[in-house]
Design a protein around this motif. Sequence first.
Motif, PDB file in Angstrom:
ATOM      1  N   PHE A 114      92.017  78.203 -54.333  1.00  0.00           N
ATOM      2  CA  PHE A 114      91.182  77.247 -53.608  1.00  0.00           C
ATOM      3  C   PHE A 114      89.958  77.930 -53.012  1.00  0.00           C
ATOM      4  CE2 PHE A 114      93.468  73.219 -53.199  1.00  0.00           C
ATOM      5  CZ  PHE A 114      94.725  73.569 -53.663  1.00  0.00           C
ATOM      6  N   GLY A 129      93.768  68.223 -39.901  1.00  0.00           N
ATOM      7  CA  GLY A 129      95.172  68.121 -39.518  1.00  0.00           C
ATOM      8  C   GLY A 129      96.073  67.489 -40.557  1.00  0.00           C
ATOM      9  N   LYS A 130      95.520  67.178 -41.717  1.00  0.00           N
ATOM     10  CA  LYS A 130      96.301  66.533 -42.775  1.00  0.00           C
ATOM     11  C   LYS A 130      96.416  67.450 -43.987  1.00  0.00           C
ATOM     12  CE  LYS A 130      96.642  62.675 -40.456  1.00  0.00           C
ATOM     13  NZ  LYS A 130      97.960  62.255 -39.900  1.00  0.00           N
ATOM     14  N   SER A 131      97.168  66.993 -44.969  1.00  0.00           N
ATOM     15  CA  SER A 131      97.350  67.785 -46.182  1.00  0.00           C
ATOM     16  C   SER A 131      96.285  67.440 -47.222  1.00  0.00           C
ATOM     17  CB  SER A 131      98.747  67.547 -46.754  1.00  0.00           C
ATOM     18  OG  SER A 131      98.901  66.194 -47.138  1.00  0.00           O
ATOM     19  N   PRO A 132      96.037  68.326 -48.182  1.00  0.00           N
ATOM     20  CA  PRO A 132      95.063  68.039 -49.233  1.00  0.00           C
ATOM     21  C   PRO A 132      95.511  66.860 -50.095  1.00  0.00           C
ATOM     22  CG  PRO A 132      95.552  70.376 -49.141  1.00  0.00           C
ATOM     23  CD  PRO A 132      96.578  69.686 -48.289  1.00  0.00           C
ATOM     24  N   LYS A 157      87.187  77.666 -49.799  1.00  0.00           N
ATOM     25  CA  LYS A 157      87.435  77.390 -48.381  1.00  0.00           C
ATOM     26  C   LYS A 157      87.005  75.983 -47.978  1.00  0.00           C
ATOM     27  CE  LYS A 157      87.579  82.113 -46.706  1.00  0.00           C
ATOM     28  NZ  LYS A 157      87.109  83.091 -45.693  1.00  0.00           N
ATOM     29  N   LEU A 200      94.602  64.912 -53.699  1.00  0.00           N
ATOM     30  CA  LEU A 200      93.912  65.073 -54.976  1.00  0.00           C
ATOM     31  C   LEU A 200      92.923  63.930 -55.199  1.00  0.00           C
ATOM     32  CD1 LEU A 200      93.712  66.679 -57.659  1.00  0.00           C
ATOM     33  CD2 LEU A 200      95.482  65.155 -58.556  1.00  0.00           C
ATOM     34  N   TYR A 203      90.021  68.353 -54.087  1.00  0.00           N
ATOM     35  CA  TYR A 203      90.913  67.780 -53.095  1.00  0.00           C
ATOM     36  C   TYR A 203      90.100  67.414 -51.857  1.00  0.00           C
ATOM     37  CZ  TYR A 203      95.063  69.430 -55.634  1.00  0.00           C
ATOM     38  OH  TYR A 203      96.050  69.636 -56.567  1.00  0.00           O
ATOM     39  N   GLN A 210      90.569  66.880 -47.722  1.00  0.00           N
ATOM     40  CA  GLN A 210      91.485  67.189 -46.629  1.00  0.00           C
ATOM     41  C   GLN A 210      90.876  66.736 -45.317  1.00  0.00           C
ATOM     42  OE1 GLN A 210      92.586  71.366 -46.014  1.00  0.00           O
ATOM     43  NE2 GLN A 210      94.589  70.742 -45.217  1.00  0.00           N
TER      44      GLN A 210
END
Lengths: 114, 108
Positions: B98, B41-44, B100, B46, B36, B38
């Motif tokens: 996940f 400040g955003k989402s993961p 880090k 794919l 993923y 990222q």
Amino acid sequence: NAGVMQNPRHLVRRRGQEARLRCSPMKGHSHVYWYRQLPEEGLKFMVYLQKENIIDESGMPKERFSAEFPKEGPSILRIQQVVRGDSAAYFCASSPGGVGYEQYFGPGTRLTVT
Amino acid sequence: QKEVEQNSGPLSVPEGAIASLNCTYSDRGSQSFFWYRQYSGKSPELIMFIYSNGDKEDGRFTAQLNKASQYVSLLIRDSQPSDSATYLCAVTDSTLTFGKGTMLLVSP
């Protein structure tokens, strides 16, 4: 919008209040997962749900946290009596199948506890 | 407890170079592997998934899996400044675990 939807995007709660986070999966997906991401930390699995069933809640704190995915409507992550340590980004993901399938994430809800 | 290890970085590469991101995992029973991206400040998001040993290519991205060594990697060819982000390795058996993440910085 065919993606995973979460609301609210930002939520501010005072200590002791309840927080309700909502997640609507992608169209055609019936598997929903909730994750928490603390600042400078990785994503941590919380709970995995299918419609009307909790499949795996091994990552959920035993107290104050609960999740549901009713037959109709979005999945809800509920945090009762919030504390400052609950401040984090909460992400929902959905997949077309079980855990081995790819998961697609929503934009997240940023919870701030004051 | 399952562990997924990644070098935190930052990994700095010049524009146009190949970026190589690595990940090791502890659970030999893991079956599915994901990368993923990222942004802060955003989402993961794919990028790739791989289930079998070997390489899987998609555009500028190649995922490599070696189950015997419990190692999965992501190669990004012709790196662009817009690739600058944190890359998360994720491994699944009963749940998705996940790492880090590795921060990648692509300089113009």
